[in-house]
Design a protein around this motif. Sequence first.
Motif, mmCIF file in Angstrom:
data_model
loop_
_atom_site.group_PDB
_atom_site.id
_atom_site.type_symbol
_atom_site.label_atom_id
_atom_site.label_comp_id
_atom_site.label_asym_id
_atom_site.label_seq_id
_atom_site.Cartn_x
_atom_site.Cartn_y
_atom_site.Cartn_z
ATOM 1 N N THR A 92 1.152 3.753 -3.151
ATOM 2 C CA THR A 92 0.698 5.122 -2.894
ATOM 3 C C THR A 92 1.804 6.127 -3.196
ATOM 4 N N TYR A 142 0.838 -1.202 0.000
ATOM 5 C CA TYR A 142 0.000 0.000 0.000
ATOM 6 C C TYR A 142 0.875 1.255 0.000
ATOM 7 N N ASP A 155 2.231 6.320 -6.904
ATOM 8 C CA ASP A 155 0.988 6.589 -7.655
ATOM 9 C C ASP A 155 0.742 5.530 -8.715
ATOM 10 N N THR A 204 -1.287 1.841 -9.897
ATOM 11 C CA THR A 204 -2.372 0.865 -9.721
ATOM 12 C C THR A 204 -2.141 -0.250 -10.747
ATOM 13 N N ASP A 224 -7.075 -2.256 -2.267
ATOM 14 C CA ASP A 224 -7.483 -3.627 -2.581
ATOM 15 C C ASP A 224 -6.412 -4.625 -2.160
ATOM 16 N N ARG A 243 -6.045 -1.344 -6.993
ATOM 17 C CA ARG A 243 -5.764 -0.189 -6.147
ATOM 18 C C ARG A 243 -4.988 -0.606 -4.895
ATOM 19 N N ASP A 264 -13.990 2.954 1.936
ATOM 20 C CA ASP A 264 -13.822 2.792 0.490
ATOM 21 C C ASP A 264 -15.184 2.789 -0.206
#
Length: 335
Positions: free
Chosen positions: A172, A168, A175, A177, A185, A182, A289
């Motif tokens: 993050t 994560y 940036d 995915t 997820d 995501r 979410d």
Amino acid sequence: MVALPLGVLGTAQAQAHVKWFCAFNVAGQPEGLQNVLCPNFEWLVAIALLCLMGGCLMEGTPLGTALLNALDRVTTRLRTDTGLLVRVVCGFFFVSLWNLGGIILTPELKTDAAWVSWLQLGIAAMLIWKRTLPVAALGIVFLFGLATWTYGAFHLADYPVFLGIAAYLALTGLDRTPFGIRPIDVVRVTAAVTLMWASVEKWAYPDWTAPLLAAKPAMTLGASPELFMKAAGVIEFTLAFALIWTPLVRRVAAILLAAIFISAVFEFGKIDAVGHSGIIVVLLGIAADDARTAATRRDVVLAPAYYGAALASFLALYYVGHALLYGTFATLPTI
């Protein structure tokens, strides 16, 4: 999922990680599957499945849509700041580990290496800037690998959520995915796996929790310790499985799990607060979410099959893996 809260309230205190408070032996012989898969267990699973299917049915109704809309409104600020909250809570977690000293990620993973504490303080520092989040993620993965090398893969199977948090943070910070997946997820799935594995451990080693139940008999609500541990495991497994199911079901499950972990802090204190802080903030992020996919009757019909497959898979992985690592082929479990 709607009918579960009454049962959940009775197992809240059982969610403290027993390895942090009681003696345990990972290499010890687990409870036989013939004792785990008893009529009481089957009834508990049947009730859990009815709750899960009921939640899926509600999701496709106007009431389910209204609940989702209400959750969206209530969690707006939390959803906006999920990334920041994860960084702040993880920073608190690693600063606390540095302050305690002699710990690799969780309280029972002890180490004499002083540099581990300083590495954990460094990870906390890397969480301050977005650009350095991948560096913090690498540090977490390194510590997970060190703990696995020291304590074995079977012991660290309790904690894949750390790898999810690392992923994560890295995604993050970059940036990214990948394949449309995501960051939330990824950590959601690892949290589900962590809790499903922990559920099986409740069934395999109910005796680890015996000292807690003896000291606090009111926890069982009048049930026998054996039935209580089976119920605690089934509830935890069902809520964990729900994290990978439909939007309303997983958000309600995340709220219930977060409430359980937070309530356990009042009973077990600072160690529990520090140890579970990471998964609590992840659960809050899942609850906030707002990604939606339309729930269908197919989700209701397939829920028992997927739940049963998950239950059988985790039982097999736990028991067969334990037999191969700590026993011989002759000790493979039979039903």
